[in-house]
Write a protein that holds these residues in place. Structure first.
Motif, PDB file in Angstrom:
ATOM      1  N   GLY A 213      43.457  41.021 -24.499  1.00 35.86           N
ATOM      2  CA  GLY A 213      42.199  40.673 -24.492  1.00 35.86           C
ATOM      3  C   GLY A 213      41.758  39.891 -25.910  1.00 35.86           C
ATOM      4  O   GLY A 213      42.647  39.714 -26.775  1.00 35.86           O
ATOM      5  N   ALA A 214      40.430  39.723 -26.211  1.00 35.72           N
ATOM      6  CA  ALA A 214      39.845  39.274 -27.535  1.00 35.72           C
ATOM      7  C   ALA A 214      40.051  39.760 -28.652  1.00 35.72           C
ATOM      8  O   ALA A 214      40.374  39.472 -29.657  1.00 35.72           O
ATOM      9  CB  ALA A 214      38.220  39.030 -27.372  1.00 35.72           C
ATOM     10  N   GLY A 215      40.474  41.330 -28.620  1.00 43.89           N
ATOM     11  CA  GLY A 215      40.907  41.958 -29.604  1.00 43.89           C
ATOM     12  C   GLY A 215      42.367  41.820 -30.160  1.00 43.89           C
ATOM     13  O   GLY A 215      42.642  42.119 -31.204  1.00 43.89           O
ATOM     14  N   ALA A 216      42.890  40.728 -29.392  1.00 48.42           N
ATOM     15  CA  ALA A 216      44.500  40.401 -29.891  1.00 48.42           C
ATOM     16  C   ALA A 216      44.714  39.132 -30.204  1.00 48.42           C
ATOM     17  O   ALA A 216      45.716  38.542 -30.382  1.00 48.42           O
ATOM     18  CB  ALA A 216      45.536  40.864 -29.045  1.00 48.42           C
ATOM     19  N   LEU A 217      43.374  38.396 -30.443  1.00 47.57           N
ATOM     20  CA  LEU A 217      43.521  36.924 -30.740  1.00 47.57           C
ATOM     21  C   LEU A 217      44.353  36.633 -32.179  1.00 47.57           C
ATOM     22  O   LEU A 217      44.806  35.649 -32.155  1.00 47.57           O
ATOM     23  CB  LEU A 217      42.281  36.465 -30.860  1.00 47.57           C
ATOM     24  CG  LEU A 217      41.373  36.093 -29.582  1.00 47.57           C
ATOM     25  CD1 LEU A 217      40.015  35.916 -29.864  1.00 47.57           C
ATOM     26  CD2 LEU A 217      42.178  34.958 -28.774  1.00 47.57           C
ATOM     27  N   HIS A 237      43.164  37.841 -18.820  1.00 52.32           N
ATOM     28  CA  HIS A 237      42.281  37.142 -17.721  1.00 52.32           C
ATOM     29  C   HIS A 237      41.408  36.040 -18.436  1.00 52.32           C
ATOM     30  O   HIS A 237      41.422  34.995 -17.733  1.00 52.32           O
ATOM     31  CB  HIS A 237      41.324  38.391 -17.378  1.00 52.32           C
ATOM     32  CG  HIS A 237      40.370  37.961 -16.407  1.00 52.32           C
ATOM     33  ND1 HIS A 237      39.086  38.710 -16.397  1.00 52.32           N
ATOM     34  CD2 HIS A 237      40.451  37.016 -15.516  1.00 52.32           C
ATOM     35  CE1 HIS A 237      38.453  38.054 -15.379  1.00 52.32           C
ATOM     36  NE2 HIS A 237      39.151  37.051 -14.793  1.00 52.32           N
ATOM     37  N   ARG A 238      40.717  36.387 -19.405  1.00 54.99           N
ATOM     38  CA  ARG A 238      39.946  35.207 -20.206  1.00 54.99           C
ATOM     39  C   ARG A 238      40.041  34.927 -21.463  1.00 54.99           C
ATOM     40  O   ARG A 238      40.897  34.097 -21.851  1.00 54.99           O
ATOM     41  CB  ARG A 238      38.317  35.425 -19.932  1.00 54.99           C
ATOM     42  CG  ARG A 238      37.889  35.323 -18.492  1.00 54.99           C
ATOM     43  CD  ARG A 238      36.432  35.343 -18.034  1.00 54.99           C
ATOM     44  NE  ARG A 238      36.035  36.917 -18.217  1.00 54.99           N
ATOM     45  CZ  ARG A 238      35.474  37.464 -17.196  1.00 54.99           C
ATOM     46  NH1 ARG A 238      34.964  37.114 -16.162  1.00 54.99           N
ATOM     47  NH2 ARG A 238      35.512  38.816 -17.572  1.00 54.99           N
ATOM     48  N   SER A 239      39.617  36.058 -22.125  1.00 50.14           N
ATOM     49  CA  SER A 239      39.577  35.709 -23.685  1.00 50.14           C
ATOM     50  C   SER A 239      40.865  35.945 -24.362  1.00 50.14           C
ATOM     51  O   SER A 239      41.076  35.281 -25.465  1.00 50.14           O
ATOM     52  CB  SER A 239      38.576  36.860 -24.357  1.00 50.14           C
ATOM     53  OG  SER A 239      37.148  36.648 -24.021  1.00 50.14           O
ATOM     54  N   GLY A 240      41.737  36.532 -23.721  1.00 52.13           N
ATOM     55  CA  GLY A 240      43.093  36.768 -24.248  1.00 52.13           C
ATOM     56  C   GLY A 240      44.179  35.605 -24.178  1.00 52.13           C
ATOM     57  O   GLY A 240      45.177  35.613 -24.650  1.00 52.13           O
ATOM     58  N   ARG A 241      43.560  34.570 -23.391  1.00 53.47           N
ATOM     59  CA  ARG A 241      44.501  33.554 -23.012  1.00 53.47           C
ATOM     60  C   ARG A 241      44.887  32.591 -24.142  1.00 53.47           C
ATOM     61  O   ARG A 241      44.052  32.589 -25.185  1.00 53.47           O
ATOM     62  CB  ARG A 241      43.880  32.752 -21.970  1.00 53.47           C
ATOM     63  CG  ARG A 241      43.763  33.420 -20.433  1.00 53.47           C
ATOM     64  CD  ARG A 241      43.392  32.540 -19.597  1.00 53.47           C
ATOM     65  NE  ARG A 241      44.523  31.457 -19.123  1.00 53.47           N
ATOM     66  CZ  ARG A 241      44.627  30.426 -18.477  1.00 53.47           C
ATOM     67  NH1 ARG A 241      43.353  29.961 -18.143  1.00 53.47           N
ATOM     68  NH2 ARG A 241      45.526  29.979 -18.110  1.00 53.47           N
ATOM     69  N   GLY A 242      46.209  32.329 -24.288  1.00 50.00           N
ATOM     70  CA  GLY A 242      46.675  31.725 -25.325  1.00 50.00           C
ATOM     71  C   GLY A 242      47.286  32.659 -26.499  1.00 50.00           C
ATOM     72  O   GLY A 242      47.861  32.135 -27.430  1.00 50.00           O
ATOM     73  N   VAL A 243      46.752  33.875 -26.568  1.00 50.23           N
ATOM     74  CA  VAL A 243      47.669  34.756 -27.488  1.00 50.23           C
ATOM     75  C   VAL A 243      48.943  34.689 -27.571  1.00 50.23           C
ATOM     76  O   VAL A 243      49.686  34.607 -28.603  1.00 50.23           O
ATOM     77  CB  VAL A 243      47.032  36.295 -27.250  1.00 50.23           C
ATOM     78  CG1 VAL A 243      47.855  37.212 -28.293  1.00 50.23           C
ATOM     79  CG2 VAL A 243      45.666  36.564 -27.656  1.00 50.23           C
ATOM     80  N   SER A 272      42.132  45.008 -25.072  1.00 54.28           N
ATOM     81  CA  SER A 272      41.407  44.579 -23.741  1.00 54.28           C
ATOM     82  C   SER A 272      40.824  45.813 -23.047  1.00 54.28           C
ATOM     83  O   SER A 272      41.334  46.954 -23.252  1.00 54.28           O
ATOM     84  CB  SER A 272      42.708  43.939 -22.976  1.00 54.28           C
ATOM     85  OG  SER A 272      42.132  43.713 -21.714  1.00 54.28           O
ATOM     86  N   ARG A 273      39.857  45.411 -22.414  1.00 54.12           N
ATOM     87  CA  ARG A 273      39.497  46.347 -21.586  1.00 54.12           C
ATOM     88  C   ARG A 273      39.768  46.284 -20.314  1.00 54.12           C
ATOM     89  O   ARG A 273      39.626  47.513 -19.509  1.00 54.12           O
ATOM     90  CB  ARG A 273      37.562  46.049 -21.066  1.00 54.12           C
ATOM     91  CG  ARG A 273      36.818  45.935 -22.346  1.00 54.12           C
ATOM     92  CD  ARG A 273      35.324  45.712 -21.821  1.00 54.12           C
ATOM     93  NE  ARG A 273      34.369  45.454 -22.921  1.00 54.12           N
ATOM     94  CZ  ARG A 273      34.036  44.522 -23.636  1.00 54.12           C
ATOM     95  NH1 ARG A 273      34.762  43.269 -23.129  1.00 54.12           N
ATOM     96  NH2 ARG A 273      32.939  44.253 -24.488  1.00 54.12           N
ATOM     97  N   LEU A 274      41.129  45.914 -20.152  1.00 52.56           N
ATOM     98  CA  LEU A 274      41.804  45.867 -19.015  1.00 52.56           C
ATOM     99  C   LEU A 274      40.847  45.448 -17.481  1.00 52.56           C
ATOM    100  O   LEU A 274      41.398  46.111 -16.335  1.00 52.56           O
ATOM    101  CB  LEU A 274      42.570  46.936 -18.795  1.00 52.56           C
ATOM    102  CG  LEU A 274      43.460  47.452 -20.009  1.00 52.56           C
ATOM    103  CD1 LEU A 274      43.719  48.731 -19.790  1.00 52.56           C
ATOM    104  CD2 LEU A 274      44.580  46.253 -19.836  1.00 52.56           C
ATOM    105  N   ARG A 384      40.684  29.133 -14.398  1.00 54.47           N
ATOM    106  CA  ARG A 384      40.862  30.512 -15.261  1.00 54.47           C
ATOM    107  C   ARG A 384      42.365  30.892 -15.064  1.00 54.47           C
ATOM    108  O   ARG A 384      42.895  31.393 -15.588  1.00 54.47           O
ATOM    109  CB  ARG A 384      39.921  31.509 -14.576  1.00 54.47           C
ATOM    110  CG  ARG A 384      39.855  32.813 -15.247  1.00 54.47           C
ATOM    111  CD  ARG A 384      38.604  33.516 -14.982  1.00 54.47           C
ATOM    112  NE  ARG A 384      37.453  32.824 -15.272  1.00 54.47           N
ATOM    113  CZ  ARG A 384      36.350  33.359 -14.944  1.00 54.47           C
ATOM    114  NH1 ARG A 384      36.063  34.525 -14.159  1.00 54.47           N
ATOM    115  NH2 ARG A 384      35.273  32.679 -15.318  1.00 54.47           N
ATOM    116  N   PHE A 385      43.019  30.664 -13.819  1.00 57.95           N
ATOM    117  CA  PHE A 385      44.292  30.768 -13.564  1.00 57.95           C
ATOM    118  C   PHE A 385      45.188  29.692 -13.674  1.00 57.95           C
ATOM    119  O   PHE A 385      46.478  29.548 -13.543  1.00 57.95           O
ATOM    120  CB  PHE A 385      44.573  31.509 -12.167  1.00 57.95           C
ATOM    121  CG  PHE A 385      43.936  30.762 -10.901  1.00 57.95           C
ATOM    122  CD1 PHE A 385      44.517  29.624 -10.388  1.00 57.95           C
ATOM    123  CD2 PHE A 385      42.771  31.161 -10.637  1.00 57.95           C
ATOM    124  CE1 PHE A 385      44.160  28.881  -9.294  1.00 57.95           C
ATOM    125  CE2 PHE A 385      42.280  30.357  -9.376  1.00 57.95           C
ATOM    126  CZ  PHE A 385      42.911  29.269  -8.653  1.00 57.95           C
TER     127      PHE A 385
END
Length: 541
Positions: A213-217, A237-243, A272-274, A384-385
């Protein structure tokens, strides 16, 4: 110490924290703050918007795409409430964003005298939708309060902050010392016993999946190394895409990861909140175990794992990797398996038409370093997908707030932070009209975003649900729209109208080449879009 007003002390403190841009709208309560911004000259850029919600979303887009803190200013009371959606979004999407607002004169706070823009308790309101909020009661406090806000936004799980200063205090003068930036709270030390438990769980797993998630950017290198070590797909899902780039065999969109899910025996959640597994997919594979790496200790009680590592995603994943490398042998490559699974999933996405035809054009035309800003809409859901993401922060989303009016406004902030990189937003006709006035902002400040408006003359998802779930009882979901091309041109923007993916490709290429504020209206027959939900809320029965 220099003599300065509270407004001047705030601005000097912003500069000390590296702020170069402020978004917003001036008003009577904030005149002294804006006079200080004027005095700062070229040291700080001010971008005027046309609605307070847009001020917040431009600051959000600036922060989300750059990793820096986005700053905006609005008047108190109704201005703060108008910007509330953006603050909620930043809180949910773990984004450092600072709201600077005023208050009614200090002697009247809490007295209910009906002063202009008075709220019963604005500070409580701000605290409910921000990670941190505080008040400046005297100019000598200004720099310390700003420093505390920045340290709070950056420490632990990132999030937004708000500062209010009473109307009469902003202009008061005193001798003020400008504080240097404070170090955010240090991440907790990594518990070796938690690492050891996680290693033992991984050793027993045959088909792990990593979710970010966003925490892993900022942890992309470590996550990719972990994926290669374990031969595990990396889903987001959303914010973690592209990590982890989806051009690689290990990077899976949420739709591509569906096919891996029911054979998964271990989820490793990083920053991520999963939501993907526990709110979207819901059905759990038999015997599934969970390992989590998250800087927020409360996550370990909200969704308890078999092993929880409370740590910054980058440092925690690095420590986990180091221990794993000593404990497990290299695993047989699954790269070809992953490539085949992704090809199969993308073929299945082709059912979602006409949306996927437009998503494919977006990916083919937008350069690899470009930004796509999504908004809830039929094409937004498909992206999104179905839109491959190659780098962190390049796919900018609203997180779980899913606010209409988010996309175009946020894209302006993304472009303000990244003026040399192409930025495209996607909206439906319903959502675009929530913020269309910001075309004036784009033209006035030469913020050259390409806004793609998919016009199906409806709130498409609402209409589909009313037809399929409520026996066709359609109410409030069918829309009458303006001529988007003429309206965009009336603001001074470039505009195109298209009716199929081929025309869309040509218009998008021309709009990006024009390097000017632009709108592309895509006419879509009402009710013609296939449902994207099988790839967002799949059934595993």
């Amino acid at each position: 110490m220099p003599l300065m007003s509270a407004g001047q002390a705030i601005v000097e403190s912003l500069l000390a924290h590296g702020v170069d841009t402020v978004f917003g709208i001036p008003g009577a309560h904030t005149y002294d703050l804006f006079d200080a911004l004027h005095a700062a000259g070229e040291r700080i850029r001010f971008i005027t918007v046309r609605h307070e919600q847009a001020a917040g979303y431009l600051a959000y887009g600036y922060a989300k795409s750059s990793g820096k803190t986005g700053v905006f200013s609005v008047v108190p009371g109704p201005g703060v409430l108008n910007a509330g959606a953006a603050m909620c979004t930043a809180l949910g999407a773990c984004t450092p964003m600072l709201c600077l607002t005023a208050e009614i004169p200090a002697p009247f706070i809490g007295r209910g005298r009906g002063i202009l823009h008075e709220l019963p308790d604005q500070l409580v309101t701000l605290r409910s939708i921000n990670k941190w909020a505080g008040r400046i009661d005297h100019p000598t406090q200004a720099s310390a309060v700003v420093a505390e806000a920045f340290a709070s936004m950056r420490g632990g799980r990132p999030g937004p902050a708000a500062i209010e200063t009473p109307w009469d205090v902003l202009g008061q003068r005193a001798e003020v010392a400008i504080e240097a930036p404070r170090a955010p709270a240090a991440p907790p030390p990594i518990d070796p016993d938690s690492i050891a438990r996680a290693v033992e769980i991984v050793r027993a797993a045959k088909r792990p999946m990593i979710t970010v998630g966003a925490g892993a950017l900022h942890a992309g290198d470590e996550v990719l190394e972990l994926a290669r070590l374990l031969q595990a797909p990396v889903s987001a899902h959303r914010s973690g895409r592209g990590v982890v780039s989806e051009a690689l065999p290990y990077g899976f969109s949420c739709g591509e990861a569906i096919g891996q899910w029911m054979n998964t025996d271990l989820v490793i959640g990083i920053g991520s909140r999963l939501e993907l597994q526990h709110l979207r997919w819901k059905t759990m594979p038999p015997g599934l175990r969970l390992v989590r790496i998250d800087i927020d200790p409360t996550e370990m009680t909200r969704l308890p794992p078999a092993a929880g590592i409370v740590a910054d995603a980058k440092a925690g994943t690095a420590a986990f990797l180091s221990a794993l490398a000593r404990a497990i042998s290299p695993r047989a490559s699954r790269e070809e398996e992953f490539r085949a699974a992704k090809r199969k999933a993308r073929a299945e996405f082709g059912q979602v038409q006409p949306q996927m035809a437009y998503v494919d054009v977006l990916r083919e035309v937008l350069p690899p370093d470009g930004f796509l800003v999504e908004e809830i809409s039929q094409v937004g859901f498909a992206a999104r997908f179905g839109f491959p993401v190659y780098a962190p922060r390049s796919y900018v989303t609203c997180g779980y707030q899913e606010t209409l009016g988010f996309g175009f406004n946020t894209a302006l902030g993304v472009k303000a932070a990244n003026p040399t990189r192409p930025v495209v937003s996607i909206s439906g006709d319903g959502g675009f009209l929530f913020g269309i006035q910001e075309l004036a902002t784009a033209v006035h400040h030469a913020i050259n975003v390409v806004a793609c408006v998919f016009n199906n003359q409806s709130f498409g998802n609402v209409r589909r649900d009313q037809q399929t779930i409520y026996a066709g009882h359609v109410i409030g979901a069918e829309l009458t729209n303006p001529d988007f091309v003429k309206l965009a041109e009336s603001f001074g923007a470039r505009a195109w109208r298209v009716e199929n993916p081929g025309e869309f490709r040509t218009a998008l290429e021309q709009a990006l080449a024009a390097d000017a504020p632009a709108v592309i209206e895509v006419r879509v027959e009402r009710g013609s879009e296939a449902s994207p939900w099988p790839f967002l809320h799949p059934s595993f029965s």
